[in-house]
Design a protein around this motif. Structure first.
Motif, PDB file in Angstrom:
ATOM      1  N   PHE A  31      33.276  71.250  70.483  1.00 22.61           N
ATOM      2  CA  PHE A  31      33.571  69.963  69.852  1.00 22.61           C
ATOM      3  C   PHE A  31      34.562  69.128  70.662  1.00 22.61           C
ATOM      4  N   VAL A  32      35.466  69.803  71.380  1.00 23.57           N
ATOM      5  CA  VAL A  32      36.529  69.096  72.094  1.00 23.57           C
ATOM      6  C   VAL A  32      36.470  69.343  73.601  1.00 23.57           C
ATOM      7  N   ALA A  33      36.467  70.620  73.992  1.00 21.17           N
ATOM      8  CA  ALA A  33      36.635  70.957  75.414  1.00 21.17           C
ATOM      9  C   ALA A  33      35.475  70.475  76.274  1.00 21.17           C
ATOM     10  N   ILE A  34      34.252  70.712  75.826  1.00 20.81           N
ATOM     11  CA  ILE A  34      33.102  70.323  76.659  1.00 20.81           C
ATOM     12  C   ILE A  34      33.002  68.806  76.812  1.00 20.81           C
ATOM     13  N   PRO A  35      33.128  68.002  75.730  1.00 19.53           N
ATOM     14  CA  PRO A  35      33.144  66.542  75.942  1.00 19.53           C
ATOM     15  C   PRO A  35      34.256  66.094  76.890  1.00 19.53           C
ATOM     16  N   MET A  36      35.439  66.725  76.755  1.00 18.32           N
ATOM     17  CA  MET A  36      36.540  66.369  77.654  1.00 18.32           C
ATOM     18  C   MET A  36      36.224  66.763  79.088  1.00 18.32           C
TER      19      MET A  36
ATOM     20  N   SER B  97      43.800  67.976  80.326  1.00 17.70           N
ATOM     21  CA  SER B  97      43.503  69.193  81.086  1.00 17.70           C
ATOM     22  C   SER B  97      44.181  70.417  80.459  1.00 17.70           C
ATOM     23  N   CYS B  98      45.392  70.226  79.971  1.00 15.85           N
ATOM     24  CA  CYS B  98      46.114  71.331  79.318  1.00 15.85           C
ATOM     25  C   CYS B  98      45.434  71.759  78.019  1.00 15.85           C
ATOM     26  N   VAL B  99      44.836  70.810  77.313  1.00 19.73           N
ATOM     27  CA  VAL B  99      44.087  71.155  76.091  1.00 19.73           C
ATOM     28  C   VAL B  99      42.915  72.077  76.426  1.00 19.73           C
ATOM     29  N   LEU B 100      42.247  71.814  77.534  1.00 16.44           N
ATOM     30  CA  LEU B 100      41.143  72.674  77.959  1.00 16.44           C
ATOM     31  C   LEU B 100      41.635  74.094  78.233  1.00 16.44           C
TER      32      LEU B 100
ATOM     33  N   THR C 140      46.704  53.854  87.222  1.00 14.55           N
ATOM     34  CA  THR C 140      45.744  54.758  86.595  1.00 14.55           C
ATOM     35  C   THR C 140      45.050  55.588  87.670  1.00 14.55           C
ATOM     36  N   VAL C 141      44.518  56.722  87.247  1.00 13.76           N
ATOM     37  CA  VAL C 141      43.799  57.609  88.169  1.00 13.76           C
ATOM     38  C   VAL C 141      42.441  57.927  87.572  1.00 13.76           C
ATOM     39  N   VAL C 142      41.491  58.238  88.435  1.00 15.87           N
ATOM     40  CA  VAL C 142      40.207  58.764  87.973  1.00 15.87           C
ATOM     41  C   VAL C 142      40.460  60.205  87.561  1.00 15.87           C
ATOM     42  N   CYS C 143      40.323  60.480  86.288  1.00 16.83           N
ATOM     43  CA  CYS C 143      40.776  61.757  85.727  1.00 16.83           C
ATOM     44  C   CYS C 143      39.832  62.894  86.120  1.00 16.83           C
ATOM     45  N   ARG C 144      40.348  63.803  86.916  1.00 20.91           N
ATOM     46  CA  ARG C 144      39.642  65.037  87.275  1.00 20.91           C
ATOM     47  C   ARG C 144      40.603  66.198  87.105  1.00 20.91           C
TER      48      ARG C 144
END
Length: 327
Positions: free
Chosen positions: A56-61, A80-83, A153-157
């Motif tokens: 519900f959260v990790a894969i979409p993120m 990233s820390c949530v993952l 801002t950064v491209v979030c990876r």
């Protein structure tokens, strides 16, 4: 978006749906079925909740963090820390389950007297509370250098904010490998103890009951050990690739291999409900019961809807006949 990214995204969506539906079924089965409301299954519920949140959260993120989202550096770091958190909760729950099984086999009488649902809820809560500070360690400084401008801002990876040193030394060696070694020792002790006791010839009624108890414990321990094995098989490839990338330099491992490793690690959260269905009889029975209730409710609703439609049609026909008579 190239073909590879499209395939990756589609597979992630399918895995996310499987995670959500499967683990929701696990929670419903263990929550509503009184016959399997034991302390151990409370920990399985905690594991199922973590697996549900992966879908519900990790894969979409994870999909968003693949270069599709522009955020501030620290927002990307927080996501990233949530993952990391959800993975760590899973392994801590698995370790708590292994300890619970160990105590139940080695001190069964004392275990039954002392371990209650309250204790299991507390242990599950501790797993989450311990995982939070460990997972958010990068927020306190162990991260890659942010941009010079505070407002940029950064491209979030994920790999652009989380250093490989954290993933290898802290996440893998400390937070994953050490608990896994502890669990391997615990399950080895459990199976050796049960195997030795089952070799003894049963004599009186008490010994017969002890053998039956140990057989049931062996079956459940085997199922939970399988869950642990699948976790190791699913997560080990991505950790090995991180180690290779860290010690041999970037671009050593092909990007497509990393994508396969990520998919495999996420798929683990969708596999556990299937293992429960095939290996744990009580959970399988609960699945079937919930499924039948769902089908019956759907059939009843359809039947009542058809019946209501028929009654309305009959009523309209009668009212039409009355109007004709009055005319």
């Amino acid at each position: 978006m190239n073909t590879g990214k499209i395939i990756y995204t589609v597979l992630e969506v399918l895995i996310a749906v499987g995670c959500c539906l499967g683990n929701m079924l696990v929670v419903l089965a263990l929550w509503k079925t009184k016959g399997i409301q034991q302390p151990t299954f409370c920990l399985i519920v905690s594991l199922a909740v973590a697996d549900f949140l992966v879908g519900f959260v990790a894969i979409p993120m994870a999909v968003l963090l693949d270069g599709h989202l522009e955020t501030s550096f620290h927002t990307c770091l927080f996501i990233s820390c949530v993952l990391i958190l959800l993975t760590l909760v899973s392994i801590l729950c698995l370790m708590a389950i292994a300890i619970d099984r160990f105590l139940r086999v080695y001190i069964p009488l004392r275990y039954k007297r002392t371990v209650t649902w309250k204790h299991s809820y507390s242990v599950a809560a501790v797993c989450w509370l311990v995982a939070i500070p460990l997972s958010f360690t990068p927020m306190f400084g162990w991260h890659k250098d942010p941009p010079d401008s505070a407002n940029s801002t950064v491209v979030c990876r994920f790999i652009e904010v989380i250093p490989m040193s954290y993933l290898v030394y802290f996440s893998f060696f400390l937070c994953n490998l050490m608990p896994l070694l502890v669990m391997i020792v615990l399950y080895s002790c459990i199976f050796c103890f049960i195997h030795g006791r089952l070799k003894e010839k049963p004599g009186n009624g008490a010994q017969n009951q002890s053998h039956i108890y140990l057989q049931k414990e062996k079956q459940l321990a085997s199922s939970l050990a399988l869950v642990l094995t699948l976790f190791v098989v699913s997560w080990l490839p991505i950790h090995i690739m991180n180690i290779v990338d860290y010690f041999h330099g970037p671009d050593t491992v092909p990007y497509i291999a990393f994508y396969v490793g990520i998919l495999l690690s996420h798929a683990n959260s969708a596999v556990n409900p299937v293992v429960y269905a095939f290996k744990i009889k009580k959970i399988k029975t609960a699945y079937v019961k919930i499924w039948r209730q769902f089908v019956l409710c759907t059939a009843e609703n359809k039947g009542s809807s058809v019946s209501q439609t028929t009654e309305n049609a009959s009523s309209n026909m009668r009212s039409g006949e009355n109007e004709t008579t009055l005319i």
